[in-house]
Write a protein that holds these residues in place. Structure first.
Motif, PDB file in Angstrom:
ATOM      1  N   HIS A   1       0.801  -1.220   0.000  1.00  0.00           N
ATOM      2  CA  HIS A   1       0.000   0.000   0.000  1.00  0.00           C
ATOM      3  C   HIS A   1       0.838   1.277   0.000  1.00  0.00           C
ATOM      4  CE1 HIS A   1      -3.702  -2.223   0.548  1.00  0.00           C
ATOM      5  NE2 HIS A   1      -3.221  -2.818   1.618  1.00  0.00           N
ATOM      6  N   ASP A   2       2.162   1.161  -0.080  1.00  0.00           N
ATOM      7  CA  ASP A   2       3.025   2.352   0.006  1.00  0.00           C
ATOM      8  C   ASP A   2       2.656   3.366  -1.079  1.00  0.00           C
ATOM      9  OD1 ASP A   2       4.274   1.087   2.038  1.00  0.00           O
ATOM     10  OD2 ASP A   2       6.197   0.790   1.031  1.00  0.00           O
ATOM     11  N   GLU A   3       2.374   4.598  -0.650  1.00  0.00           N
ATOM     12  CA  GLU A   3       1.982   5.631  -1.609  1.00  0.00           C
ATOM     13  C   GLU A   3       3.167   6.449  -2.097  1.00  0.00           C
ATOM     14  OE1 GLU A   3      -1.213   8.023  -0.242  1.00  0.00           O
ATOM     15  OE2 GLU A   3      -2.620   6.342  -0.109  1.00  0.00           O
ATOM     16  N   MET A   4       4.304   6.335  -1.417  1.00  0.00           N
ATOM     17  CA  MET A   4       5.502   7.065  -1.814  1.00  0.00           C
ATOM     18  C   MET A   4       6.670   6.088  -1.927  1.00  0.00           C
ATOM     19  SD  MET A   4       4.508  10.192  -2.128  1.00  0.00           S
ATOM     20  CE  MET A   4       6.067  11.088  -2.205  1.00  0.00           C
ATOM     21  N   PRO A   5       7.517   6.235  -2.937  1.00  0.00           N
ATOM     22  CA  PRO A   5       8.663   5.324  -3.067  1.00  0.00           C
ATOM     23  C   PRO A   5       9.700   5.567  -1.987  1.00  0.00           C
ATOM     24  CG  PRO A   5       8.759   7.037  -4.742  1.00  0.00           C
ATOM     25  CD  PRO A   5       7.443   7.199  -4.045  1.00  0.00           C
ATOM     26  N   ALA A   6      10.304   4.470  -1.523  1.00  0.00           N
ATOM     27  CA  ALA A   6      11.368   4.572  -0.519  1.00  0.00           C
ATOM     28  C   ALA A   6      12.679   4.044  -1.074  1.00  0.00           C
ATOM     29  CB  ALA A   6      10.971   3.789   0.734  1.00  0.00           C
ATOM     30  N   HIS A   7      12.717   3.790  -2.369  1.00  0.00           N
ATOM     31  CA  HIS A   7      13.885   3.234  -3.029  1.00  0.00           C
ATOM     32  C   HIS A   7      14.059   3.943  -4.365  1.00  0.00           C
ATOM     33  CE1 HIS A   7      16.250   0.176  -5.300  1.00  0.00           C
ATOM     34  NE2 HIS A   7      16.792  -0.075  -4.115  1.00  0.00           N
ATOM     35  N   SER A   8      15.269   3.959  -4.869  1.00  0.00           N
ATOM     36  CA  SER A   8      15.554   4.715  -6.095  1.00  0.00           C
ATOM     37  C   SER A   8      15.031   4.059  -7.365  1.00  0.00           C
ATOM     38  CB  SER A   8      17.065   4.931  -6.227  1.00  0.00           C
ATOM     39  OG  SER A   8      17.739   3.684  -6.306  1.00  0.00           O
ATOM     40  N   ALA A   9      14.737   2.741  -7.307  1.00  0.00           N
ATOM     41  CA  ALA A   9      14.326   2.056  -8.539  1.00  0.00           C
ATOM     42  C   ALA A   9      13.083   1.194  -8.385  1.00  0.00           C
ATOM     43  CB  ALA A   9      15.476   1.186  -9.055  1.00  0.00           C
ATOM     44  N   VAL A  10      12.635   0.949  -7.158  1.00  0.00           N
ATOM     45  CA  VAL A  10      11.475   0.084  -6.931  1.00  0.00           C
ATOM     46  C   VAL A  10      10.435   0.835  -6.112  1.00  0.00           C
ATOM     47  CG1 VAL A  10      10.631  -2.058  -5.926  1.00  0.00           C
ATOM     48  CG2 VAL A  10      12.876  -2.007  -7.041  1.00  0.00           C
ATOM     49  N   ALA A  11       9.214   0.853  -6.615  1.00  0.00           N
ATOM     50  CA  ALA A  11       8.087   1.461  -5.908  1.00  0.00           C
ATOM     51  C   ALA A  11       6.870   0.564  -6.101  1.00  0.00           C
ATOM     52  CB  ALA A  11       7.815   2.867  -6.442  1.00  0.00           C
ATOM     53  N   SER A  12       5.896   0.672  -5.209  1.00  0.00           N
ATOM     54  CA  SER A  12       4.671  -0.100  -5.354  1.00  0.00           C
ATOM     55  C   SER A  12       3.877   0.419  -6.553  1.00  0.00           C
ATOM     56  CB  SER A  12       3.814   0.020  -4.093  1.00  0.00           C
ATOM     57  OG  SER A  12       3.306   1.348  -3.976  1.00  0.00           O
ATOM     58  N   ALA A  13       2.964  -0.413  -7.054  1.00  0.00           N
ATOM     59  CA  ALA A  13       2.102   0.040  -8.150  1.00  0.00           C
ATOM     60  C   ALA A  13       1.256   1.229  -7.702  1.00  0.00           C
ATOM     61  CB  ALA A  13       1.215  -1.115  -8.613  1.00  0.00           C
ATOM     62  N   THR A  14       0.866   1.241  -6.421  1.00  0.00           N
ATOM     63  CA  THR A  14       0.109   2.380  -5.880  1.00  0.00           C
ATOM     64  C   THR A  14       0.906   3.665  -6.012  1.00  0.00           C
ATOM     65  OG1 THR A  14      -1.017   0.930  -4.286  1.00  0.00           O
ATOM     66  CG2 THR A  14      -1.018   3.293  -3.814  1.00  0.00           C
ATOM     67  N   ALA A  15       2.180   3.620  -5.631  1.00  0.00           N
ATOM     68  CA  ALA A  15       3.038   4.806  -5.720  1.00  0.00           C
ATOM     69  C   ALA A  15       3.268   5.221  -7.168  1.00  0.00           C
ATOM     70  CB  ALA A  15       4.365   4.542  -5.018  1.00  0.00           C
ATOM     71  N   VAL A  16       3.454   4.245  -8.045  1.00  0.00           N
ATOM     72  CA  VAL A  16       3.671   4.557  -9.467  1.00  0.00           C
ATOM     73  C   VAL A  16       2.442   5.245 -10.048  1.00  0.00           C
ATOM     74  CG1 VAL A  16       3.981   3.562 -11.755  1.00  0.00           C
ATOM     75  CG2 VAL A  16       5.379   2.746  -9.852  1.00  0.00           C
ATOM     76  N   ARG A  17       1.265   4.715  -9.760  1.00  0.00           N
ATOM     77  CA  ARG A  17       0.035   5.343 -10.273  1.00  0.00           C
ATOM     78  C   ARG A  17      -0.129   6.752  -9.716  1.00  0.00           C
ATOM     79  NH1 ARG A  17      -1.927   0.220  -9.128  1.00  0.00           N
ATOM     80  NH2 ARG A  17      -3.032   0.936  -7.262  1.00  0.00           N
ATOM     81  N   ARG A  18       0.209   6.914  -8.468  1.00  0.00           N
ATOM     82  CA  ARG A  18       0.109   8.253  -7.861  1.00  0.00           C
ATOM     83  C   ARG A  18       1.004   9.244  -8.599  1.00  0.00           C
ATOM     84  NH1 ARG A  18      -1.254  10.031  -2.548  1.00  0.00           N
ATOM     85  NH2 ARG A  18      -0.236  11.993  -1.992  1.00  0.00           N
ATOM     86  N   MET A  19       2.220   8.816  -8.925  1.00  0.00           N
ATOM     87  CA  MET A  19       3.121   9.698  -9.669  1.00  0.00           C
ATOM     88  C   MET A  19       2.583   9.990 -11.065  1.00  0.00           C
ATOM     89  SD  MET A  19       6.970   8.472  -8.570  1.00  0.00           S
ATOM     90  CE  MET A  19       6.639   6.735  -8.347  1.00  0.00           C
ATOM     91  N   LEU A  20       2.051   8.979 -11.719  1.00  0.00           N
ATOM     92  CA  LEU A  20       1.518   9.169 -13.065  1.00  0.00           C
ATOM     93  C   LEU A  20       0.342  10.136 -13.080  1.00  0.00           C
ATOM     94  CD1 LEU A  20       1.590   5.487 -14.379  1.00  0.00           C
ATOM     95  CD2 LEU A  20       3.042   7.361 -15.163  1.00  0.00           C
ATOM     96  N   LEU A  21      -0.483  10.083 -12.029  1.00  0.00           N
ATOM     97  CA  LEU A  21      -1.694  10.887 -11.999  1.00  0.00           C
ATOM     98  C   LEU A  21      -1.489  12.289 -11.430  1.00  0.00           C
ATOM     99  CD1 LEU A  21      -4.195   8.118 -10.819  1.00  0.00           C
ATOM    100  CD2 LEU A  21      -3.993   9.084 -13.112  1.00  0.00           C
TER     101      LEU A  21
END
Length: 412
Positions: free
Chosen positions: A199-219
């Motif tokens: 459920h992580d909404e923000m990435p905590a790593h330079s190359a791996v993020a949850s799909a939730t965080a990726v969608r948040r960035m895209l939107l």
């Protein structure tokens, strides 16, 4: 020939998925891979940010050999039926010999023995679930407490209860339960999630993020913000889909249609639809008039209580939007399993696998939807059309793509 199965959504496919795919082939020793992919709407009730066809293309570009659609009847469901639908399709191929999924721990030590016991739902388990539901718990929490108690670990701090309260463990448990119920010889494997929680909404790593965080960035930002967390092929496909008006798709893309249905439906007609339970039809009709803005997100926030999770309510709205009735998706109907293997795409190696699967499959293999009639397939086709109609710039060829085009072929 060894084949590993993956049950996925790829919403969108990111670097964490690449890690899962690579490790799944390594630990299973598989020569080929088959992905069971959710269609337009996903397990938690939200629409895919891009179409199932674009997500199929992402999977093939990563290296998956064959992509099969998880019917909407199982894709938009709680963990039990989502897992059963996916596992049943892998089992029905007759070629898949292993299943690999991600968990928080990366071990099956606790989940395997529990799955053998829970595969047969005893009266004790059902009674404990009902007890916790009557105390006001939501279903996932009630199931976790009941399962832990059946295993002899009822305490709040028990290790088993802590394991069951993690979303990937819960889904993994249901994959194992499904394999037991199917009496399948498919071998389960798991790998630990890395660098990002479900459920992580923000990435905590330079190359791996949850799909939730990726969608948040895209939107909320743009493609460039999400780029470090995506394979180049995913980034290219997203760019094309957005540029050509086929995304991004969110719940707000369906706002007009959903609000129209809610405003013009009687409580009695709403009550006949899946996951509209315990008087939610009246709560819906009451709350819709109190909204400041007719937004889906605002409606979900107004509906949310301790008993009703955001996920349960999203699924309910999806079933209302798509007119999924309790009768056509009853437990007795779902327990019969999917009725076909719908091929969304394949690679050159996947073409060989598909040829073999046509000999071994215990369900019809569909390349053209017009080749058979099935109630689940009719639901899938209607769902895909309704989804494409919500594109930023919908076109007739997208709305009827299921009828007009065959599987995606991506030969490296």
């Amino acid at each position: 020939m060894s084949v590993v199965g993956l049950i996925v959504e790829y919403n969108p496919l990111h670097n964490g998925h690449v890690h899962h795919y690579t490790r799944a082939k390594e630990i299973s020793g598989a020569d080929y891979s088959v992905a069971i992919l959710s269609g337009p709407f996903l397990q938690r009730g939200e629409p895919g940010i891009i179409s199932k066809f674009a997500r199929t293309e992402m999977a093939l570009a990563m290296g998956v050999d064959l992509v099969i659609e998880l019917p909407a009847s199982y894709a938009v469901q709680p963990a039990e039926w989502f897992a059963y639908g996916g596992a049943a399709l892998l089992h029905a191929t007759g070629v898949v010999d292993s299943l690999c999924f991600g968990t928080e721990s990366g071990t099956l030590d606790l989940l395997l023995p529990l799955s053998r016991i829970l595969a047969e739902e005893t009266p004790e388990l059902q009674e404990r679930i009902s007890f916790h539901l009557s105390a006001g718990m939501n279903y996932p929490a009630a199931y976790s407490r009941a399962a832990a108690a059946v295993m002899g670990f009822p305490g709040e701090e028990s290790e088993l209860l802590q394991v069951l309260q993690k979303p990937n463990h819960t889904l993994g448990l249901h994959y194992l339960i499904a394999l037991n119920r199917l009496n399948s010889s498919i071998r389960p494997f798991t790998i630990p999630r890395i660098h990002a929680g479900y459920h992580d909404e923000m990435p905590a790593h330079s190359a791996v993020a949850s799909a939730t965080a990726v969608r948040r960035m895209l939107l909320t930002q743009d493609l460039n913000a999400a780029a470090p967390y995506l394979p180049e092929s995913t980034l290219s496909i997203l760019c094309r889909e957005f540029d050509e008006g086929r995304g991004p798709v969110t719940w707000e893309s369906f706002r007009g249609t959903l609000m129209h249905l809610l405003l013009t439906s009687s409580p009695q007609s709403l009550e006949s639809l899946l996951e509209v339970t315990e008087g939610l039809e009246h709560r819906l009709k009451r709350l819709i008039y109190s909204l400041k803005e007719p937004h889906v997100d605002e409606l979900l926030q107004a509906l949310k209580t301790k008993r009703y999770t955001h996920t349960k309510l999203q699924r309910m709205l999806a079933h209302i939007l798509l007119r999924h009735t309790k009768e056509e998706m009853s437990p007795s109907v779902l327990s019969q399993g999917p009725g076909y293997l719908r091929v969304l795409g394949f690679s050159s190696e996947g073409q060989k696998l598909l040829k073999q699967m046509k000999k071994t499959a215990t369900l019809p293999v569909i390349v053209k939807p017009s080749s058979i009639e099935h109630p689940q397939l009719e639901l899938d086709l209607r769902t895909s059309a309704a989804y494409a109609n919500a594109f930023p710039r919908p076109e007739v060829r997208d709305i009827f793509r299921d009828y007009l085009e065959g599987p995606i072929r991506l030969f490296h």
